[in-house]
Design a protein around this motif. Structure first.
Motif, PDB file in Angstrom:
ATOM      1  N   LEU A 163       2.311   1.708  -3.347  1.00 57.28           N
ATOM      2  CA  LEU A 163       1.251   2.042  -4.422  1.00 57.28           C
ATOM      3  C   LEU A 163       1.015   3.488  -4.523  1.00 57.28           C
ATOM      4  CD1 LEU A 163      -0.777   1.573  -6.767  1.00 57.28           C
ATOM      5  CD2 LEU A 163      -2.168   0.580  -5.079  1.00 57.28           C
ATOM      6  N   LEU A 164       0.629   3.958  -3.039  1.00 59.85           N
ATOM      7  CA  LEU A 164      -0.074   5.166  -2.870  1.00 59.85           C
ATOM      8  C   LEU A 164       1.244   6.169  -2.914  1.00 59.85           C
ATOM      9  CD1 LEU A 164      -2.277   4.282   0.322  1.00 59.85           C
ATOM     10  CD2 LEU A 164      -2.806   4.601  -2.204  1.00 59.85           C
TER      11      LEU A 164
ATOM     12  N   ALA B 250       0.805  -1.312  -0.100  1.00 58.69           N
ATOM     13  CA  ALA B 250       0.075  -0.066  -0.046  1.00 58.69           C
ATOM     14  C   ALA B 250       0.850   1.318  -0.027  1.00 58.69           C
ATOM     15  CB  ALA B 250      -0.861   0.052   1.049  1.00 58.69           C
TER      16      ALA B 250
ATOM     17  N   ARG C 266      -7.634   8.052 -11.568  1.00 60.26           N
ATOM     18  CA  ARG C 266      -7.559   7.064 -10.812  1.00 60.26           C
ATOM     19  C   ARG C 266      -6.329   7.217  -9.335  1.00 60.26           C
ATOM     20  NH1 ARG C 266      -9.160   2.224 -12.807  1.00 60.26           N
ATOM     21  NH2 ARG C 266      -9.907   2.344 -14.825  1.00 60.26           N
ATOM     22  N   GLY C 267      -5.512   8.157  -9.546  1.00 60.50           N
ATOM     23  CA  GLY C 267      -4.627   8.234  -8.535  1.00 60.50           C
ATOM     24  C   GLY C 267      -5.312   8.528  -6.953  1.00 60.50           C
TER      25      GLY C 267
ATOM     26  N   LEU D 171      -7.603   5.926  -5.714  1.00 62.48           N
ATOM     27  CA  LEU D 171      -6.738   4.918  -4.870  1.00 62.48           C
ATOM     28  C   LEU D 171      -6.288   5.300  -3.674  1.00 62.48           C
ATOM     29  CD1 LEU D 171      -4.376   3.377  -7.734  1.00 62.48           C
ATOM     30  CD2 LEU D 171      -6.373   2.111  -6.833  1.00 62.48           C
ATOM     31  N   VAL D 172      -5.913   6.502  -3.519  1.00 65.41           N
ATOM     32  CA  VAL D 172      -5.317   7.010  -2.241  1.00 65.41           C
ATOM     33  C   VAL D 172      -6.529   7.088  -1.201  1.00 65.41           C
ATOM     34  CG1 VAL D 172      -4.484   8.940  -0.835  1.00 65.41           C
ATOM     35  CG2 VAL D 172      -3.625   8.306  -3.165  1.00 65.41           C
ATOM     36  N   HIS D 173      -7.831   7.552  -1.801  1.00 67.97           N
ATOM     37  CA  HIS D 173      -8.936   7.484  -1.010  1.00 67.97           C
ATOM     38  C   HIS D 173      -9.476   6.075  -0.512  1.00 67.97           C
ATOM     39  CE1 HIS D 173     -12.832   9.311   0.542  1.00 67.97           C
ATOM     40  NE2 HIS D 173     -13.192   8.520  -0.315  1.00 67.97           N
ATOM     41  N   THR D 174      -9.210   5.172  -1.515  1.00 68.29           N
ATOM     42  CA  THR D 174      -9.858   4.050  -1.102  1.00 68.29           C
ATOM     43  C   THR D 174      -8.808   3.002  -0.183  1.00 68.29           C
ATOM     44  OG1 THR D 174     -10.722   3.999  -3.272  1.00 68.29           O
ATOM     45  CG2 THR D 174     -10.436   1.653  -2.318  1.00 68.29           C
ATOM     46  N   LEU D 175      -7.826   3.068  -0.447  1.00 72.66           N
ATOM     47  CA  LEU D 175      -6.536   2.275   0.104  1.00 72.66           C
ATOM     48  C   LEU D 175      -6.124   2.928   1.478  1.00 72.66           C
ATOM     49  CD1 LEU D 175      -4.818   0.747  -2.655  1.00 72.66           C
ATOM     50  CD2 LEU D 175      -6.707  -0.357  -1.637  1.00 72.66           C
TER      51      LEU D 175
ATOM     52  N   GLU E 292       1.230   7.448  -6.463  1.00 72.66           N
ATOM     53  CA  GLU E 292       0.340   8.281  -7.025  1.00 72.66           C
ATOM     54  C   GLU E 292       0.421   9.506  -6.703  1.00 72.66           C
ATOM     55  OE1 GLU E 292      -1.804   7.132  -9.036  1.00 72.66           O
ATOM     56  OE2 GLU E 292      -1.417   5.210  -8.948  1.00 72.66           O
TER      57      GLU E 292
END
Length: 164
Positions: A78-79, A75, A133-134, A137-141, A82
């Protein structure tokens, strides 16, 4: 970091548990190098080029492993990629900075750039969308994320829960 009026930004009172090193701009005479530095003790500066996302990812993974938090590596990698991608594509600056901090139960990763333009979370990202998407993804993960405006730019950050 201290904001206008002397108020601390970001972690608020939790900052007292960890020392923050004053922000230093990169030296004009020293070139940026793609090495793993330690963003947990000082800001690490990178040139604003697409390839530097890889250097930022390696740096985050290195620190998380040193902190014995391998479960957060995927995580975190990935984050931060982004956030760096946003800084490189949208800030229009020559460099960005990476910083990490750990406190009981949390890890925080910050990317600072000199633009005061706020990132935009696209509310609905579809499967074939190539942009937006960036931050989705940050918001989701991430467990928490946000942006702190600074007099000379902004810090976009995310936090992940860490095992105690």
């Amino acid at each position: 970091m201290t904001g206008p009026g002397g108020r601390e930004q970001g972690w608020g009172s939790a900052v007292t548990a960890m020392e923050r090193v004053p922000v230093r701009e990169p030296a004009r005479h020293s070139p940026f190098v793609d090495v793993v530095a330690d963003p947990s003790t000082d800001e690490v500066w990178f040139p604003s080029r697409p390839g530097q996302a890889g250097a930022a990812r390696r740096t985050v993974v290195s620190v998380l492993r040193r902190w014995n938090l391998p479960a957060l590596c995927y995580a975190g990698e990935l984050l931060v990629s982004e956030l760096v991608g946003n800084a490189v594509r949208h800030a229009g600056a020559r460099h960005f900075a990476l910083r990490m901090a750990r406190r009981r139960g949390w890890v925080r990763v910050e990317v600072r750039d000199p633009s005061r333009a706020l990132p935009c979370l696209v509310p609905l990202v579809r499967e074939l969308d190539e942009r937006g998407r960036g931050l989705f993804l940050v918001h989701t993960l991430a467990d928490r994320w946000g942006v702190d405006l600074l007099p000379d730019g902004k810090t976009t950050w995310f936090e992940l829960r860490a095992p105690l």
